[in-house]
Design a protein around this motif. Structure first.
Motif, PDB file in Angstrom:
ATOM      1  N   PHE A 176       0.835  -1.198   0.000  1.00  0.00           N
ATOM      2  CA  PHE A 176       0.000   0.000   0.000  1.00  0.00           C
ATOM      3  C   PHE A 176       0.876   1.257   0.000  1.00  0.00           C
ATOM      4  O   PHE A 176       0.637   2.194  -0.767  1.00  0.00           O
ATOM      5  N   PHE A 177       1.918   1.255   0.846  1.00  0.00           N
ATOM      6  CA  PHE A 177       2.804   2.416   0.902  1.00  0.00           C
ATOM      7  C   PHE A 177       3.694   2.505  -0.341  1.00  0.00           C
ATOM      8  O   PHE A 177       4.068   3.604  -0.753  1.00  0.00           O
ATOM      9  N   LEU A 181      11.234   3.681   3.060  1.00  0.00           N
ATOM     10  CA  LEU A 181      10.086   4.478   3.489  1.00  0.00           C
ATOM     11  C   LEU A 181       8.818   3.634   3.536  1.00  0.00           C
ATOM     12  O   LEU A 181       8.008   3.764   4.456  1.00  0.00           O
ATOM     13  N   ALA A 182       8.658   2.748   2.542  1.00  0.00           N
ATOM     14  CA  ALA A 182       7.465   1.903   2.484  1.00  0.00           C
ATOM     15  C   ALA A 182       7.421   0.917   3.650  1.00  0.00           C
ATOM     16  O   ALA A 182       6.342   0.553   4.126  1.00  0.00           O
ATOM     17  N   ILE A 183       8.584   0.486   4.127  1.00  0.00           N
ATOM     18  CA  ILE A 183       8.639  -0.467   5.241  1.00  0.00           C
ATOM     19  C   ILE A 183       8.544   0.248   6.585  1.00  0.00           C
ATOM     20  O   ILE A 183       7.857  -0.212   7.507  1.00  0.00           O
ATOM     21  N   LEU A 184       9.228   1.375   6.709  1.00  0.00           N
ATOM     22  CA  LEU A 184       9.236   2.091   7.980  1.00  0.00           C
ATOM     23  C   LEU A 184       7.937   2.843   8.238  1.00  0.00           C
ATOM     24  O   LEU A 184       7.544   3.016   9.400  1.00  0.00           O
ATOM     25  N   SER A 185       7.262   3.285   7.194  1.00  0.00           N
ATOM     26  CA  SER A 185       6.014   4.034   7.362  1.00  0.00           C
ATOM     27  C   SER A 185       4.943   3.242   8.116  1.00  0.00           C
ATOM     28  O   SER A 185       4.308   3.785   9.033  1.00  0.00           O
ATOM     29  N   PRO A 186       4.692   1.960   7.777  1.00  0.00           N
ATOM     30  CA  PRO A 186       3.710   1.201   8.556  1.00  0.00           C
ATOM     31  C   PRO A 186       4.116   1.053  10.028  1.00  0.00           C
ATOM     32  O   PRO A 186       3.261   1.085  10.912  1.00  0.00           O
ATOM     33  N   ILE A 187       5.428   0.898  10.277  1.00  0.00           N
ATOM     34  CA  ILE A 187       5.894   0.758  11.661  1.00  0.00           C
ATOM     35  C   ILE A 187       5.599   2.029  12.442  1.00  0.00           C
ATOM     36  O   ILE A 187       5.088   1.985  13.570  1.00  0.00           O
ATOM     37  N   PHE A 237       3.356   4.304  11.615  1.00  0.00           N
ATOM     38  CA  PHE A 237       1.902   4.476  11.658  1.00  0.00           C
ATOM     39  C   PHE A 237       1.289   3.637  12.779  1.00  0.00           C
ATOM     40  O   PHE A 237       0.464   4.127  13.565  1.00  0.00           O
ATOM     41  N   ILE A 238       1.684   2.362  12.859  1.00  0.00           N
ATOM     42  CA  ILE A 238       1.138   1.468  13.895  1.00  0.00           C
ATOM     43  C   ILE A 238       1.568   1.928  15.287  1.00  0.00           C
ATOM     44  O   ILE A 238       0.779   1.896  16.236  1.00  0.00           O
ATOM     45  N   VAL A 296      -0.030   4.384  20.434  1.00  0.00           N
ATOM     46  CA  VAL A 296       0.102   5.484  21.399  1.00  0.00           C
ATOM     47  C   VAL A 296      -1.207   6.249  21.518  1.00  0.00           C
ATOM     48  O   VAL A 296      -1.637   6.607  22.633  1.00  0.00           O
ATOM     49  N   ALA A 297      -1.871   6.499  20.378  1.00  0.00           N
ATOM     50  CA  ALA A 297      -3.145   7.223  20.392  1.00  0.00           C
ATOM     51  C   ALA A 297      -4.205   6.450  21.165  1.00  0.00           C
ATOM     52  O   ALA A 297      -4.965   7.029  21.953  1.00  0.00           O
ATOM     53  N   ILE A 298      -4.264   5.134  20.953  1.00  0.00           N
ATOM     54  CA  ILE A 298      -5.238   4.294  21.669  1.00  0.00           C
ATOM     55  C   ILE A 298      -4.979   4.336  23.171  1.00  0.00           C
ATOM     56  O   ILE A 298      -5.917   4.439  23.982  1.00  0.00           O
ATOM     57  N   ILE A 299      -3.717   4.228  23.555  1.00  0.00           N
ATOM     58  CA  ILE A 299      -3.359   4.279  24.985  1.00  0.00           C
ATOM     59  C   ILE A 299      -3.763   5.618  25.600  1.00  0.00           C
ATOM     60  O   ILE A 299      -4.305   5.675  26.715  1.00  0.00           O
ATOM     61  N   LEU A 300      -3.519   6.715  24.863  1.00  0.00           N
ATOM     62  CA  LEU A 300      -3.869   8.035  25.362  1.00  0.00           C
ATOM     63  C   LEU A 300      -5.376   8.201  25.504  1.00  0.00           C
ATOM     64  O   LEU A 300      -5.864   8.794  26.485  1.00  0.00           O
TER      65      LEU A 300
END
Length: 222
Positions: free
Chosen positions: A132-133, A197-203, A205-206, A211-215
């Motif tokens: 996708f990325f 970039l395509a490999i690191l972007s999902p990492i 993003f997740i 972090v957002a869910i925890i917050l």
């Protein structure tokens, strides 16, 4: 034979030898005798681990994903099981896990049954995100199946590092990331910068999503 004829024969021999060397060699797993061909697996794994650029250049991307999935699920799962086995032994040794033989056997049997399923989910989920990325970065020159092949072969070969007790479980994912970057660059005929970039972007993003869910959970708790 005249001297000129000998020279021409020698030149032709040298040219043919150079052409033969220039042609990419077949990946051993693609010409395996069966899915139990351990020699083909070991040669392919060594080639992927130490010569990923040449291996993924020679790979036949129009042959489908079946061979790569068998490679990953059969031997990659065995590597994952071996990695888990070292941690179980370590846990029993230091008293973290109970040393009861029956409990340990049942626990490990559960891991054996579920490892291929989780490994298959991991391959398709990872390949889907990365592809996708790659599309977003205009770097996907081949279809999704090519990305699956790279992820499956890279994961299966890197799992072989689990033969190293404990340390192999930390080396395998790092080495797999490097293999994916090189393999995707060859598979999609794009730059390594884009594949990184395509490999690191999902990492990233997740990680941000977690972090957002925890917050959010923390905020709702307060």
């Amino acid at each position: 034979m005249p001297l000129a004829g000998l020279k021409e024969t020698a030149v032709d021999s040298v040219v043919q030898d150079k052409l033969a060397r220039a042609q990419p060699q077949r990946v051993p797993w693609e010409i395996r005798s069966s899915w139990l061909d351990l020699a083909a697996f070991l040669r392919t794994s060594a080639s992927i681990l130490f010569h990923p650029s040449a291996t993924f250049t020679a790979l036949k991307y129009n042959s489908g994903i079946r061979g790569s999935l068998i490679f990953a699920l059969v031997y990659g799962s065995l590597g994952q099981l071996l990695g888990r086995y070292w941690f179980i032994l370590l846990g029993i040794h230091y008293g973290i896990l109970e040393g009861d033989a029956l409990a340990s056997t049942l626990r490990f049997a559960g891991v054996i049954l579920t490892a291929p399923i989780f490994f298959l989910i991991f391959i398709f989920f990872t390949a889907g995100l990365v592809h996708f990325f790659l599309l977003l970065l205009f770097a996907a020159k081949r279809p999704f199946s090519a990305t699956v092949q790279v992820v499956a072969y890279g994961s299966g070969a890197a799992s072989l590092l689990n033969v190293i007790p404990v340390l192999g479980s930390f080396l395998a994912p790092i080495w797999a990331l490097v293999i994916w970057c090189i393999g995707l660059a060859k598979a999609h005929q794009t730059s390594k910068v884009r594949t990184y970039l395509a490999i690191l972007s999902p990492i990233v993003f997740i990680s941000l999503l977690v972090v957002a869910i925890i917050l959010v959970i923390a905020a709702l708790g307060f």
